[in-house]
Design an enzyme around this catalytic site. Structure first.
Site, short mmCIF file in Angstrom:
data_model
loop_
_atom_site.label_atom_id
_atom_site.label_comp_id
_atom_site.label_asym_id
_atom_site.label_seq_id
_atom_site.Cartn_x
_atom_site.Cartn_y
_atom_site.Cartn_z
N TYR A 1 0.81 -1.15 0.16
CA TYR A 1 0.13 0.20 0.02
C TYR A 1 0.79 1.19 -0.14
O TYR A 1 1.82 1.26 -0.66
CB TYR A 1 -0.99 0.10 1.07
CG TYR A 1 -2.14 0.73 0.85
CD1 TYR A 1 -3.04 0.73 0.01
CD2 TYR A 1 -2.60 1.79 2.05
CE1 TYR A 1 -4.24 1.63 -0.12
CE2 TYR A 1 -3.54 2.70 1.77
CZ TYR A 1 -4.31 2.57 0.94
OH TYR A 1 -5.22 3.42 0.65
N LYS B 1 -20.32 -21.25 -9.07
CA LYS B 1 -19.80 -21.00 -10.31
C LYS B 1 -18.15 -20.50 -9.94
O LYS B 1 -17.48 -20.99 -10.82
CB LYS B 1 -20.44 -20.14 -11.16
CG LYS B 1 -19.96 -20.05 -12.61
CD LYS B 1 -20.30 -21.46 -13.32
CE LYS B 1 -20.34 -21.46 -14.66
NZ LYS B 1 -21.36 -21.34 -15.54
#
Length: 760
Positions: free
Chosen positions: A40, A95
């Site tokens: 970050y 899925k």
């Protein structure tokens, strides 16, 4: 299992231990302040600036290139209809799970709260920069056609509506092979399509792309045959309207060659099948129940070539054969779309793969002697490990040749190897084991069925058809626990201490006494031991009242192994029993021996352990590549502890030259093939992926497998006892429910293998 129990199990599965089925996992180090400053602020600014200079750098510095969105509005969820976005989320997560386990593609599922086509399209376009591809899911027709068409035109990443194209691709591959077997040409055959939804439309279009003629196609919807003289047809239905003067499925089926079912159960009768031409091809793909029952269809016509959407019959048309691998190939060349050429390439790849010799691993997974191209095998099986190496390259090549690939592949061998490596963390092996056990379940004694976790495992193997459980323990406790977990099956419950079992105990005691009366066993002591569940259970297997045994959950390992050795004994030709553990690691299944029995084996013992482990590895359908582990590398130490490993290897090389085995080797050299190739290129293991480790003593083996299990959270199957006369397997103290289920499956497969050997 009752409907209520199944409902409860499904809800618990999705809710515990944490809600949902997928999660985000960091792919970079984050332990130190330095790591965080790179991940970050301030370090993250550097890749941001590089992407700002060239937007394509987003693929270099972020996960976009391996990230697919599974997007739905929940308007056409299979079997459930229009249930809305929130209710469809479990399906979309599922899925995502399939994308990951079959092709190592990461997924965010996105549920969009709108049925307005323009709003849906705008939403997807706005979030598209996040993703490398878009998988549209469970969107009702005809909106699905418009949504996919526009998104493909307006986005520069692959977009596919799997409900349409997945079934089309798999069924087209099956159809090409079925036509070859039937000795018919696609341009000549008469095709009947029952159903006119998104899947049916896409299937028919793809068949036409391969040569099917529109004048030979009849499509039906809920109102009957779609004719040109019908009013109010959608543009998609009008595309397949016929000018034949017929109205019903019965009329359409007469003299037809191919039936494609994407409608509802039981709409096809035996009479309709009999009216078809010779060698009819019938794909009854309605789920969960096909347009005609499989057994009824094959009993009606001997010359039929039949496929369904079900896994319990040959030729399953399963979308998982397609979408993970199509997106894999598309992502890997940074395709801007999934076009017809790529879909057709997937069809051909699947079709051709079915004609190749089937790996023994696949035969074992489906308990087949030899799967081979023919009427009962026209498409590959979902667990075929070759899919990942065959379909994505075909799709990638088609993308390159059709001009939609932004990052072409140059080294295809390297690419295929990288694809195979992607599935190293997958525990397909467990699914294969369970599937293989189901093909011929055996009677398995659960010797501690009055323990809740053991009983839960017995319930699972019963419900899944993995085994026929026999429950041993205190009857009243077992009955109460069964009621608590809603295990309402009619399975045998046996309490060895009850008066009801007196006759059986006496029979077992006499058989045991006769076997060991010259080893200090009296008839009285034998009768007393038969009150102990492990002795009783072992005798059940010995006399043929059960086929296999699982025990050890609540007692320490040595105390459980002892009665097994006393009553069951070693197999013919075996001098020492040993144990191996299968660890599901990131590099794939690893077999570790001996993890439980032999404290300080000799050189000859190590050789025997390696041989037994090799047989177990092959039983799993895996070719063993064995490293004999030490703290020494090829004679670098002359200590007797290293010498015995070296002697074991010398013996194996001389007595079993066909074995792929070498050592003595340190673990890092054994597992790092490049390091081994660079430093010890002469080794038989150089350039190979080691999957079996044989350790010099029990300390090393047991410590290693438990470290892997606890620190890496690697799933373990075992310890698997090797060299026993019967299929008996001992759990580790406090084994999990999943571990008990896996061991039950191993016990069943062990019994299956012994049965096969007896029949030879």
């Amino acid at each position: 299992m009752s409907k209520q129990s199944k409902r409860r199990e499904a809800l618990v599965y999705h809710a515990k231990p944490t809600p949902g089925k997928i999660k985000v996992v960091p792919s970079k180090k984050y332990a130190s302040q330095r790591d965080l400053s790179l991940a970050y602020s301030p370090g993250v600014a550097e890749p941001c600036l590089e992407i700002d200079k060239d937007v394509d750098n987003v693929y270099k510095y972020t996960a976009k290139g391996n990230l697919v969105a599974v997007i739905s509005n929940g308007t056409a969820v299979l079997g459930l209809g229009n249930i809305g976005p929130e209710a469809s989320k479990p399906v979309m997560e599922g899925k995502g799970l399939l994308f990951k386990i079959f092709a190592d593609i990461d997924v965010f599922d996105i549920e969009v709260n709108t049925e307005n086509v323009d709003e849906f399209i705008e939403t997807v376009k706005n979030i598209a920069p996040t993703f490398g591809g878009i998988n549209l899911e469970d969107i009702k027709a005809p909106e699905a056609f418009e949504i996919e068409r526009r998104l493909k035109e307006e986005l520069d990443i692959p977009v596919m509506h799997d409900d349409q194209h997945g079934t089309a691709i798999i069924s087209a591959a099956a159809l090409l092979n079925a036509l070859e077997l039937a000795e018919k040409k696609i341009e000549d055959v008469k095709i009947v399509v029952s159903g006119a939804g998104a899947a049916a439309i896409s299937c028919t279009r793809l068949y036409q792309a391969f040569g099917a003629k529109s004048e030979n196609i009849v499509m039906l919807d809920s109102k009957g045959v779609i004719r040109k003289d019908r009013d109010n047809l959608t543009s998609q239905k009008a595309e397949f309207a016929t000018d034949r003067k017929i109205d019903t499925l019965e009329e359409a089926m007469k003299d037809s060659d191919v039936f494609i079912g994407l409608s509802m159960a039981d709409v096809v009768s035996p009479e309709m099948l009999l009216s078809m031409s010779a060698n009819p091809i019938v794909f009854a793909m309605a789920n969960p129940n096909p347009e005609i029952d499989y057994d009824l269809a094959i009993d009606t016509r001997e010359d039929i070539i039949m496929a369904t959407g079900r896994s319990d019959h040959p030729n399953q048309v399963n979308n998982v054969l397609g979408f993970p691998f199509i997106f894999r190939g598309a992502l890997d060349v940074r395709a801007t779309k999934i076009n017809e050429e790529m879909k057709m390439a997937a069809v051909v790849a699947l079709s051709e793969l079915a004609k190749e010799p089937v790996p023994e691993q696949v035969n074992l997974a489906y308990n087949e002697t030899r799967l081979a191209f023919g009427r009962d095998y026209i498409i590959p099986k979902p667990f075929d490990p070759r899919l990942i190496a065959e379909v994505p390259p075909a799709v990638a090549k088609a993308a390159m040749e059709s001009g939609v690939a932004k990052e072409p592949i140059e080294d295809w061998d390297r690419y295929k190897n990288a694809l195979l490596e992607r599935l190293g963390s997958d525990n397909k092996l467990v699914r294969q084991l369970l599937g293989r056990a189901r093909t011929n379940p055996k009677r398995v004694v659960f010797a501690e069925a009055d323990q809740l976790d053991v009983l839960k495992a017995a319930q699972i193997v019963y419900d899944e058809g993995v085994a026929h459980p026999i429950l041993l323990g205190r009857r009243e406790v077992i009955v109460d626990l069964m009621s608590e977990i809603e295990f309402d099956a009619d399975v045998p419950i046996i309490d060895p201490k009850s008066d009801e079992e007196t006759d059986r105990k006496n029979r077992y005691a006499e058989a045991y006494w006769k076997k060991r009366k010259r080893q200090g066993v009296t008839l009285y002591s034998a009768q007393k031991k038969m009150r102990e569940r492990n002795y009783f259970a072992a005798m059940m297997v010995n006399v043929g009242d059960a086929d296999a045994l699982v025990t050890g959950y609540s007692r320490n390992y040595p105390s459980v192994v002892t009665p097994m050795l006393e009553l069951i004994g070693k197999d013919d030709g075996v001098s020492k029993v040993a144990a191996t553990n299968v660890m599901m690691t990131e590099r794939g299944p690893m077999f570790l021996s001996d993890t439980s029995i032999n404290i300080d084996p000799s050189a000859k013992d190590l050789a025997r352990i390696a041989r037994m482990t090799s047989k177990i590895t092959k039983m799993f359908g895996i070719e063993p590549v064995t490293a004999m582990i030490s703290y020494s590398n090829f004679g670098s130490s002359k200590n007797p502890r290293a010498d015995k490993v070296r002697e074991a290897v010398e013996y194996l090389h001389k007595a079993y030259p066909e074995m792929i085995v070498d050592g003595e080797l340190q673990t890092d050299f054994a597992l790092n093939s490049k390091l081994l190739q660079d430093i010890f290129p002469f080794s038989r293991l150089a350039g190979r992926k080691v999957n079996t480790l044989v350790f010099p003593n029990l300390d090393a083996a047991n410590i290693t497998y438990k470290l892997l299990k606890e620190l890496n959270k690697a799933e373990s199957i075992g310890p698997i006892l090797m060299g026993m006369k019967k299929p008996v397997h001992v759990l580790q103290l406090g084994a999990s429910v999943d571990e008990i289920v896996n061991m039950a499956a191993i016990s069943v497969i062990d019994a299956q293998e012994r049965e096969k050997r007896q029949l030879k």
